[in-house]
Design an enzyme around this catalytic site. Structure first.
Site, PDB file in Angstrom:
ATOM      1  N   ASN A 119     -86.793 -51.143  12.072  1.00  0.00           N
ATOM      2  CA  ASN A 119     -87.303 -50.083  11.210  1.00  0.00           C
ATOM      3  C   ASN A 119     -87.867 -50.682   9.906  1.00  0.00           C
ATOM      4  O   ASN A 119     -88.214 -51.851   9.875  1.00  0.00           O
ATOM      5  CB  ASN A 119     -86.250 -48.989  10.980  1.00  0.00           C
ATOM      6  CG  ASN A 119     -86.904 -47.629  10.795  1.00  0.00           C
ATOM      7  OD1 ASN A 119     -87.722 -47.454   9.896  1.00  0.00           O
ATOM      8  ND2 ASN A 119     -86.582 -46.688  11.648  1.00  0.00           N
ATOM      9  N   ARG A 120     -87.907 -49.883   8.843  1.00  0.00           N
ATOM     10  CA  ARG A 120     -88.741 -50.266   7.698  1.00  0.00           C
ATOM     11  C   ARG A 120     -87.958 -50.822   6.521  1.00  0.00           C
ATOM     12  O   ARG A 120     -86.841 -50.369   6.244  1.00  0.00           O
ATOM     13  CB  ARG A 120     -89.542 -49.041   7.237  1.00  0.00           C
ATOM     14  CG  ARG A 120     -90.565 -48.633   8.286  1.00  0.00           C
ATOM     15  CD  ARG A 120     -91.186 -47.281   8.041  1.00  0.00           C
ATOM     16  NE  ARG A 120     -92.189 -47.003   9.066  1.00  0.00           N
ATOM     17  CZ  ARG A 120     -91.907 -46.504  10.280  1.00  0.00           C
ATOM     18  NH1 ARG A 120     -90.654 -46.187  10.615  1.00  0.00           N
ATOM     19  NH2 ARG A 120     -92.860 -46.310  11.158  1.00  0.00           N
ATOM     20  N   HIS A 163     -89.978 -53.392  11.828  1.00  0.00           N
ATOM     21  CA  HIS A 163     -89.507 -54.082  13.040  1.00  0.00           C
ATOM     22  C   HIS A 163     -89.680 -55.609  12.979  1.00  0.00           C
ATOM     23  O   HIS A 163     -90.070 -56.240  13.973  1.00  0.00           O
ATOM     24  CB  HIS A 163     -90.227 -53.539  14.275  1.00  0.00           C
ATOM     25  CG  HIS A 163     -89.871 -52.114  14.633  1.00  0.00           C
ATOM     26  ND1 HIS A 163     -88.668 -51.522  14.302  1.00  0.00           N
ATOM     27  CD2 HIS A 163     -90.582 -51.157  15.309  1.00  0.00           C
ATOM     28  CE1 HIS A 163     -88.650 -50.276  14.770  1.00  0.00           C
ATOM     29  NE2 HIS A 163     -89.789 -50.023  15.367  1.00  0.00           N
ATOM     30  N   HIS A 174     -85.275 -50.805  21.838  1.00  0.00           N
ATOM     31  CA  HIS A 174     -86.389 -49.860  21.664  1.00  0.00           C
ATOM     32  C   HIS A 174     -86.948 -49.313  22.982  1.00  0.00           C
ATOM     33  O   HIS A 174     -88.172 -49.194  23.140  1.00  0.00           O
ATOM     34  CB  HIS A 174     -87.481 -50.553  20.845  1.00  0.00           C
ATOM     35  CG  HIS A 174     -88.361 -49.642  20.071  1.00  0.00           C
ATOM     36  ND1 HIS A 174     -89.305 -48.824  20.662  1.00  0.00           N
ATOM     37  CD2 HIS A 174     -88.440 -49.387  18.749  1.00  0.00           C
ATOM     38  CE1 HIS A 174     -89.926 -48.143  19.734  1.00  0.00           C
ATOM     39  NE2 HIS A 174     -89.429 -48.456  18.554  1.00  0.00           N
ATOM     40  N   TYR A 226     -88.100 -46.458  25.599  1.00  0.00           N
ATOM     41  CA  TYR A 226     -88.518 -45.048  25.580  1.00  0.00           C
ATOM     42  C   TYR A 226     -87.956 -44.423  26.856  1.00  0.00           C
ATOM     43  O   TYR A 226     -88.358 -44.792  27.963  1.00  0.00           O
ATOM     44  CB  TYR A 226     -90.037 -44.938  25.623  1.00  0.00           C
ATOM     45  CG  TYR A 226     -90.755 -45.408  24.376  1.00  0.00           C
ATOM     46  CD1 TYR A 226     -91.301 -44.490  23.479  1.00  0.00           C
ATOM     47  CD2 TYR A 226     -90.935 -46.758  24.106  1.00  0.00           C
ATOM     48  CE1 TYR A 226     -91.989 -44.907  22.349  1.00  0.00           C
ATOM     49  CE2 TYR A 226     -91.624 -47.183  22.975  1.00  0.00           C
ATOM     50  CZ  TYR A 226     -92.143 -46.247  22.103  1.00  0.00           C
ATOM     51  OH  TYR A 226     -92.827 -46.669  20.982  1.00  0.00           O
ATOM     52  N   ASP A 272     -89.120 -38.642  14.046  1.00  0.00           N
ATOM     53  CA  ASP A 272     -89.128 -40.089  13.805  1.00  0.00           C
ATOM     54  C   ASP A 272     -88.229 -40.273  12.585  1.00  0.00           C
ATOM     55  O   ASP A 272     -88.684 -40.625  11.510  1.00  0.00           O
ATOM     56  CB  ASP A 272     -90.572 -40.567  13.561  1.00  0.00           C
ATOM     57  CG  ASP A 272     -90.677 -42.083  13.574  1.00  0.00           C
ATOM     58  OD1 ASP A 272     -89.668 -42.732  13.881  1.00  0.00           O
ATOM     59  OD2 ASP A 272     -91.765 -42.599  13.283  1.00  0.00           O
ATOM     60  N   GLN A 288     -82.062 -43.975  14.818  1.00  0.00           N
ATOM     61  CA  GLN A 288     -83.436 -43.489  14.712  1.00  0.00           C
ATOM     62  C   GLN A 288     -83.750 -42.741  15.994  1.00  0.00           C
ATOM     63  O   GLN A 288     -83.547 -43.262  17.096  1.00  0.00           O
ATOM     64  CB  GLN A 288     -84.411 -44.670  14.558  1.00  0.00           C
ATOM     65  CG  GLN A 288     -85.852 -44.260  14.309  1.00  0.00           C
ATOM     66  CD  GLN A 288     -86.117 -43.897  12.844  1.00  0.00           C
ATOM     67  OE1 GLN A 288     -85.250 -44.086  11.986  1.00  0.00           O
ATOM     68  NE2 GLN A 288     -87.282 -43.364  12.560  1.00  0.00           N
ATOM     69  N   GLU A 335     -82.492 -45.277  18.811  1.00  0.00           N
ATOM     70  CA  GLU A 335     -82.351 -46.643  18.304  1.00  0.00           C
ATOM     71  C   GLU A 335     -81.234 -46.718  17.266  1.00  0.00           C
ATOM     72  O   GLU A 335     -81.437 -46.366  16.110  1.00  0.00           O
ATOM     73  CB  GLU A 335     -83.651 -47.075  17.633  1.00  0.00           C
ATOM     74  CG  GLU A 335     -84.904 -46.841  18.443  1.00  0.00           C
ATOM     75  CD  GLU A 335     -86.160 -46.808  17.571  1.00  0.00           C
ATOM     76  OE1 GLU A 335     -86.361 -47.706  16.747  1.00  0.00           O
ATOM     77  OE2 GLU A 335     -86.937 -45.856  17.701  1.00  0.00           O
TER      78      GLU A 335
HETATM   79  C1  BGC Z   1     -90.422 -46.155  14.463  1.00  0.00           C
HETATM   80  C2  BGC Z   1     -91.768 -45.483  14.609  1.00  0.00           C
HETATM   81  C3  BGC Z   1     -92.730 -46.481  15.206  1.00  0.00           C
HETATM   82  C4  BGC Z   1     -92.176 -46.940  16.527  1.00  0.00           C
HETATM   83  C5  BGC Z   1     -93.042 -47.987  17.202  1.00  0.00           C
HETATM   84  C6  BGC Z   1     -89.958 -46.562  15.819  1.00  0.00           C
HETATM   85  O1  BGC Z   1     -88.733 -47.224  15.699  1.00  0.00           O
HETATM   86  O2  BGC Z   1     -89.476 -45.324  13.841  1.00  0.00           O
HETATM   87  O3  BGC Z   1     -92.238 -45.017  13.366  1.00  0.00           O
HETATM   88  O4  BGC Z   1     -94.008 -45.903  15.376  1.00  0.00           O
HETATM   89  O5  BGC Z   1     -90.890 -47.471  16.349  1.00  0.00           O
HETATM   90  O6  BGC Z   1     -93.360 -48.981  16.325  1.00  0.00           O
END
Ligand code: BGC
Length: 334
Positions: free
Chosen positions: A65-66, A91, A162, A164, A223, A258, A278
């Site tokens: 994340n950020r 990431h 990560h 989906y 998100d 997340q 996540e």
């Molecule tokens: C983030 C999203 C991002 C995605 C793919 C997620 O973990 O929260 O904002 O677009 O990952 O990068």
């Protein structure tokens, strides 16, 4: 290095497929009422993962994340990270551990361990860093992902998984999943997805998933980071397939989760084609004193287990009262 994939099989018919590229989880096949479902969205060709912008199935990190402003400070020293989302860091930056070849350290029928290393200063992180990921596919249809990181100096670590998920089975419409998140709070973000620092109550907001609720892709562009209310020994979030035959329970000792409903998927993938769950530190936690976080040091390596568990044919009435919960557990839940 050669791009490869490995298959783990358990005694109950689950099969997971993992790649040495990004230690990615590519597929998870499971039997749902004699129907084989692959519940992880991904590419048909292994080589397509080499240019994947979506982190499909990847181990994201060193810090998932950020990190706002792409910097953090340890013991008075500020480290500048690579900014790969505007002026922020996402990431682990570009070409991080999710886009590297990992070495295979051990392989058994139900276990795979992979390892990778990055040097000191990689994408700005103090290091060098040594990552190990072990996937254990258990006979109860659970997949434990153990992540260990050692470092040569104090640093910021917080990797996650990560994948989906589409519990309807890839190829089928993902619309209509039901989600339950055991979280009383979430961390609101600004327009650049950086937390404001507030820890907000989910009551009377669209983020209240304490009762299971059907996701509506028109409305639920999630998100967001949720504050985990339950310990790692319990399910912290439950995703339920549109036909209600399959549940995915998630747990870890991380303080946050997340939930990302895949709105930015494009190209070979439909937006909202899969849902990421996540476990993580809250985004930007190294820069927010009120957010729980711990540094990884040479004396205290990072160790985290993320568990995904499938529960089948629990036609639970989606009532979360204590009675309904214990009925679910008797039916093979936890
Ligand atoms: C983030 C999203 C991002 C995605 C793919 C997620 O973990 O929260 O904002 O677009 O990952 O990068």
């Amino acid at each position: 290095m050669e791009l490869r994939s490995f298959v783990l099989c358990n005694e109950t018919g689950d099969e997971v497929c993992i790649s040495n590229y990004g230690a990615r989880l590519l597929q998870w096949h499971t039997d749902v009422g004699h129907e084989d479902r692959n519940i992880i969205l991904g590419y048909a060709n292994l080589s397509d993962y080499l240019d994947d912008p979506f982190y499909h199935g990847a181990i994201a990190g060193p810090f998932a994340n950020r990190i706002g402003g792409a910097e953090f400070t340890i013991d008075g020293k500020t480290y500048e990270l690579q900014a790969n989302e505007g002026r922020h860091h996402l990431h682990g930056g570009k070409d991080s551990i999710s886009d590297m070849y990992w070495d295979i350290v051990a392989q058994e029928e139900q276990v795979l361990t992979l390892k990778c290393e990055v040097p000191d200063g990689f994408n700005g992180y103090p290091g060098g860093l040594h990552f190990w990921v072990t996937y254990h596919l258990n006979n109860d249809s659970s997949l434990d992902v153990d992540i260990k990181v050692t470092t040569e100096q104090a640093t910021v670590i917080g990797p996650t998984t990560h994948p989906y998920f589409n519990l309807a089975g890839v190829g089928n419409d993902a619309e209509g999943h039901v989600l339950q998140i055991f979280a009383d709070n979430y961390t609101p973000v600004d327009h650049q997805n950086i937390p404001t620092g507030e820890i907000a109550d989910v009551s009377d907001t669209p983020f209240d998933f304490r009762q299971p609720r059907q996701l509506d892709s028109e409305r639920e562009q999630l998100d967001h980071n949720f504050v985990m209310a339950r310990p790692a020994t319990e399910s912290q979030a439950i995703l339920i397939s549109p036909d209600k035959k399959l549940q995915l329970h998630v747990s870890s000792a991380y303080p946050g989760l997340q939930v990302y409903t895949g709105e930015f998927l494009s190209g070979k993938f439909e937006p909202f084609g899969g849902i990421c769950l996540e476990p993580q530190f809250y985004p930007n936690s190294p820069n927010e004193e009120a957010f729980p976080f711990f540094y990884t040091t040479p004396d205290e390596p990072f160790n985290m287990r993320i568990s995904y568990k499938l529960v089948k044919n629990v036609e639970q009435n989606l009532d979360t009262s204590e009675e309904a919960e214990s009925a679910g557990e008797d039916a093979g839940g936890e």
